[in-house]
Scaffold this motif. Structure first.
Motif, short mmCIF file in Angstrom:
data_model
loop_
_atom_site.label_atom_id
_atom_site.label_comp_id
_atom_site.label_asym_id
_atom_site.label_seq_id
_atom_site.Cartn_x
_atom_site.Cartn_y
_atom_site.Cartn_z
N LYS A 1 0.82 -1.22 0.00
CA LYS A 1 0.00 0.00 0.00
C LYS A 1 0.85 1.27 0.00
CE LYS A 1 -3.62 2.46 2.52
NZ LYS A 1 -4.62 2.43 3.64
N PHE A 2 1.93 1.29 0.80
CA PHE A 2 2.67 2.53 1.02
C PHE A 2 3.94 2.65 0.18
CE2 PHE A 2 -0.09 2.25 4.69
CZ PHE A 2 -0.54 3.56 4.81
N LYS A 3 4.37 1.56 -0.43
CA LYS A 3 5.48 1.55 -1.39
C LYS A 3 6.76 2.25 -0.88
CE LYS A 3 2.43 1.11 -5.37
NZ LYS A 3 1.35 0.59 -4.51
N PRO A 4 7.32 1.75 0.22
CA PRO A 4 8.60 2.29 0.72
C PRO A 4 9.77 1.84 -0.16
CG PRO A 4 7.99 0.39 2.01
CD PRO A 4 6.85 0.63 1.05
N GLN A 5 10.92 2.42 0.05
CA GLN A 5 12.11 2.02 -0.70
C GLN A 5 12.94 0.97 0.05
OE1 GLN A 5 13.63 6.24 -0.49
NE2 GLN A 5 15.61 5.26 -0.14
N LEU A 6 12.66 0.82 1.36
CA LEU A 6 13.45 -0.11 2.18
C LEU A 6 12.54 -0.85 3.15
CD1 LEU A 6 16.22 -1.19 3.30
CD2 LEU A 6 16.23 0.82 4.81
N LEU A 7 12.75 -2.18 3.26
CA LEU A 7 12.08 -3.01 4.26
C LEU A 7 13.13 -3.68 5.13
CD1 LEU A 7 9.31 -4.84 2.15
CD2 LEU A 7 9.03 -2.84 3.63
N LEU B 1 12.10 -12.55 3.73
CA LEU B 1 11.61 -11.22 3.38
C LEU B 1 11.98 -10.89 1.93
CD1 LEU B 1 10.31 -8.50 4.06
CD2 LEU B 1 12.50 -7.76 5.03
N PHE B 2 13.19 -11.26 1.55
CA PHE B 2 13.63 -11.01 0.17
C PHE B 2 12.71 -11.72 -0.83
CE2 PHE B 2 16.13 -12.21 -3.57
CZ PHE B 2 16.56 -10.95 -3.99
N GLU B 3 12.41 -12.98 -0.53
CA GLU B 3 11.53 -13.76 -1.43
C GLU B 3 10.12 -13.18 -1.45
OE1 GLU B 3 12.41 -16.08 -3.48
OE2 GLU B 3 14.50 -16.09 -2.81
N LEU C 1 7.88 -6.35 -5.33
CA LEU C 1 7.96 -4.92 -4.99
C LEU C 1 9.33 -4.38 -5.38
CD1 LEU C 1 6.53 -5.21 -1.36
CD2 LEU C 1 5.29 -4.34 -3.35
N GLU C 2 9.37 -3.13 -5.77
CA GLU C 2 10.65 -2.47 -6.04
C GLU C 2 11.18 -1.92 -4.72
OE1 GLU C 2 10.38 0.43 -9.09
OE2 GLU C 2 9.51 -0.95 -10.55
N VAL C 3 11.84 -2.80 -3.95
CA VAL C 3 12.21 -2.43 -2.60
C VAL C 3 13.52 -3.10 -2.21
CG1 VAL C 3 10.91 -4.33 -1.55
CG2 VAL C 3 11.31 -2.25 -0.23
N GLU C 4 14.32 -2.39 -1.42
CA GLU C 4 15.55 -2.94 -0.87
C GLU C 4 15.22 -3.64 0.44
OE1 GLU C 4 20.04 -1.36 0.36
OE2 GLU C 4 18.53 0.06 -0.35
#
Length: 388
Positions: free
Chosen positions: A49-55, A66-68, A73-76
């Protein structure tokens, strides 16, 4: 209008989820990083929903999972303490909301302050264990410490435009917790499941147990000392079962200012994130014509000795609040797991505190080292003395 860019440490917990709820229908914010302890699936839903750049997941064993789970998502992705620090110091961030539970919030908060990020503080342990260090670091780096706890938010709001030198006393209100109306004899054998039934607030397990023991109010008293630069003797705890007045400030001219509102954590959260501005929202207004009588009473330190222990710890100063906090954290989880009884929490904290010499001006290294040693000794104590 530029969006305020947020990092949320502890996004899957009570404060984190309520933060995302209150900002979800606003266009003033952009979430740039989310961090959780282990609830990957819930954080992925938030990220969608919020589309952050980092998780970030604190449990390092879950980084691959988490990576899998985040491949779409386009996320680090990052993990562990270094992951929390990476999120807290993200170049794009304006405000870091620290709502992780426990002392794991200390180091990321320190690094965020050093990186010049404003802190929306919902992690009590940071100021309890390192209040002097945090406040001086914030001053040095010209960083705002914006309280998210309803009580500290209330005090903060009452002090807007006021001179803190004119404070006579801070009146810190407490709901009294789940055992407010129980006798000491009945409390003695009540399980954690009963303590978790808070009459007013929806909170995480740890803070709800702390509310039942009144340790939560002790931690808040210590926080208030650092946040508002007052002496512990200037802070008075009042049991206010209705949780409508969130705290008050009495000034030297004997005028008293109070902040009122429904018991809803989303109000202090959005105040901290929007500070110094206020915007309309969808929260329910406080209806005075429907309100019952507001009552106040002094806390019973015999039934709830943890508050007395916290007052003694801040009066001793130095490393004592760190020791108390670390022991309490271990013991709360032991109580939740039915390994100890209610009053073992206060009894064992006292036993642990008596084992240590005070360090009156602890460094960050001292705090982290003593914290780990206290946890080791407290776990050992639970194993030796706990319920079989």
């Amino acid at each position: 209008m530029d969006k305020k860019k947020l990092v949320i440490l502890g996004s899957t917990g009570s404060v984190g989820t309520q933060t995302l709820d209150i900002i979800g229908d606003q266009d003033r914010f952009k979430v740039v990083a989310l961090a959780c302890y282990s609830q990957i699936d819930k954080m992925i839903q938030q990220a969608e929903k919020f589309k952050p750049q980092l998780l970030v997941v604190f449990d390092e064993s879950l980084e691959k999972d988490l990576f899998e789970a985040s491949r779409h998502l386009e996320v680090e992705v990052a993990s562990g303490m270094q992951g929390l620090i990476k999120a807290a110091t993200l170049e794009s961030a304006d405000v870091v909301l620290t709502s992780v539970v426990g002392n794991i919030g200390l180091l990321p908060t320190v690094r965020a302050i050093e990186a010049g990020k404003d802190i929306a503080l919902a992690n009590k342990e940071t100021l309890v264990t390192a209040g002097s260090l945090i406040m001086s670091l914030a001053k040095k780096n010209k960083v705002k410490i914006l309280p998210v706890d309803s009580e500290h938010s209330a005090i903060f709001q009452c002090l807007q435009g006021e001179n803190t030198n004119e404070i006579d006393e801070i009146l810190l209100t407490a709901s009294g917790g789940a055992f407010r109306n129980e006798t000491k004899a009945s409390i003695r054998d009540l399980p954690a499941s009963a303590a978790l039934k808070h009459p007013n607030w929806s909170m995480g397990q740890k803070i709800t147990i702390d509310s039942a023991t009144l340790m939560n109010k002790g931690l808040e008293l210590i926080e208030a000392k650092w946040l508002f630069d007052v002496e512990p003797s200037q802070i008075k705890v009042l049991v206010h079962p209705q949780s409508v007045i969130h705290s008050m400030v009495r000034f030297k001219d004997q005028s008293v200012m109070a902040q009122l509102g429904n018991p809803d954590m989303r109000l202090p959260i959005i105040y901290a994130l929007d500070y110094p501005k206020r915007y309309p929202n969808q929260l329910a207004p406080l209806q005075f014509d429907e309100m019952m009588t507001l009552t106040f009473d002094s806390p019973d330190l015999d039934r709830f000795p943890c508050l007395k222990i916290a007052i003694e710890a801040i009066n001793k100063g130095g490393i004592m609040p760190t020791i108390m906090n670390a022991a309490n954290e271990v013991l709360v989880y032991a109580y939740l797991e039915n390994k100890i009884k209610f009053y073992d929490i206060s009894d064992y904290i006292t036993l642990i505190m008596d084992k240590f010499e005070n360090i009156f001006e602890p460094t960050l290294e001292d705090i982290l080292s003593v914290d780990q040693e206290v946890r080791r000794l407290t776990n050992q104590l639970v194993k030796e003395k706990g319920l079989s």
